[in-house]
Enzyme design. Structure first.
Site, PDB file in Angstrom:
ATOM      1  CB  SER A 181       2.496   2.767   5.938  1.00 14.31           C
ATOM      2  OG  SER A 181       1.168   2.921   6.354  1.00 14.31           O
ATOM      3  N   GLY A 182       4.630   0.242   6.292  1.00 12.58           N
ATOM      4  CA  GLY A 182       5.721  -0.456   5.619  1.00 12.58           C
ATOM      5  C   GLY A 182       6.962  -0.656   6.457  1.00 12.58           C
ATOM      6  N   GLY A 223       2.490   7.411   9.017  1.00  8.14           N
ATOM      7  CA  GLY A 223       3.917   7.629   8.802  1.00  8.14           C
ATOM      8  C   GLY A 223       4.745   6.386   9.021  1.00  8.14           C
ATOM      9  CG  ASP A 240      -0.010  -4.014   2.746  1.00  7.92           C
ATOM     10  OD1 ASP A 240       0.426  -3.429   1.734  1.00  7.92           O
ATOM     11  OD2 ASP A 240      -0.288  -3.438   3.812  1.00  7.92           O
ATOM     12  CG  HIS A 286      -0.442   0.335   2.510  1.00  8.97           C
ATOM     13  ND1 HIS A 286      -0.021  -0.627   3.419  1.00  8.97           N
ATOM     14  CD2 HIS A 286      -0.249   1.522   3.131  1.00  8.97           C
ATOM     15  CE1 HIS A 286       0.390  -0.039   4.523  1.00  8.97           C
ATOM     16  NE2 HIS A 286       0.268   1.264   4.375  1.00  8.97           N
TER      17      HIS A 286
END
Length: 270
Positions: free
Chosen positions: A224-225, A222, A128, A83
């Site tokens: 994410s990932g 902030g 994801d 995402h």
């Protein structure tokens, strides 16, 4: 470009256990204009070189820009969430930063070097995960890779283990100030069934690791990932939390890196 992942609740024929009681939301999508404000909620300041595998990812597209985290897994590979790469034209990778605005160096990579999971499905937050191929970097105390779980026919649930998430996400649901320092928080992995009580079995599968955030310490916009690490091994990438807020005390979820270990081997050779 925004990926607001809220399930379509009009699936009337589905059983209640499939559907979420609380809508899941990617940390990237928590504010209307994605930015790099804030930090992990109720976390601690990292010290220099504490998380050398952590990178900051500044994505851009014709529709806007957004910030995510990622993990160095080899001298020319970064792992992050699908995402985060979805819809991006390029990314500037910030290496070796403890103070967010002071990376040791940066690289800019075009989307042609993104390997987003071919079966990523935003609606159910399925698969994801993405890889970013980078120019080769030299390792140092400040910039280094994190180990991946072993390639195996089985994978661990990590139930009851305490792992460490890091990033520059929001410090609270009402935060507006920019975080100067990299943050981290210790989070305990909970049973899949407990997480399904909140998000449903359609969302929470073996592809996901969930953690307890009842103390209001969690990942947020902030983050994410970014990495979830256990004993020096990357076990997760920040995927989603509750649309009710980062401090709602509801489970936060990470992509289960162990589940995708063979996919990483196939696509990156690691």
């Amino acid at each position: 470009m925004k990926v607001l992942v809220v399930l379509v609740l009009a699936l009337a024929s589905a059983s209640a256990g499939l559907l979420p009681k609380v809508a899941p939301l990617h940390p990237r999508d928590r504010i209307s204009t994605p930015s790099i404000t804030g930090r992990i909620t109720n976390g601690k300041d990292a010290v220099a070189d504490q998380f050398p595998y952590q990178v900051g990812l500044a994505f851009s597209s014709s529709a806007g820009s957004w910030w995510c985290g990622g993990s160095i897994i080899d001298s020319n590979w970064v792992l992050t969430a699908a995402h985060c790469t979805d819809g991006a034209a390029s990314v500037t990778i910030n290496y070796g930063a403890t103070v967010r605005t002071s990376p040791k160096f940066t690289q800019t990579v075009a989307s042609s070097d993104f390997i987003q999971h071919e079966s990523y499905l935003a609606l159910t937050i399925r698969n994801d995960i993405s890889l970013i191929k980078t120019p080769t970097i030299s390792f140092s105390a400040a910039v280094n890779k994190i180990a991946l779980p072993a390639v195996s026919a089985t994978y661990s649930t990590y139930l009851g283990k305490t792992a460490v998430a890091s990033g520059w996400g929001l410090t609270s649901d009402s935060a507006t100030a920019v975080a100067k320092d990299l943050q981290y928080v210790e989070l305990t992995v909970i049973a899949k069934s407990v997480c399904q009580d909140t998000y449903g079995s359609l969302i929470v599968t073996d592809r996901v690791i969930c953690v307890d955030t009842s103390s209001k310490a969690s990942t947020c916009q902030g983050d994410s990932g970014g990495p979830l690490a256990l004993d020096g091994t990357l076990i997760g990438a920040t995927s989603f939390g509750s649309a009710s807020g980062c401090e709602a005390g509801l489970p936060a979820a990470f992509t289960n890196v162990s589940y995708f270990r063979n996919w990483i081997l196939t696509n990156a050779g690691i």
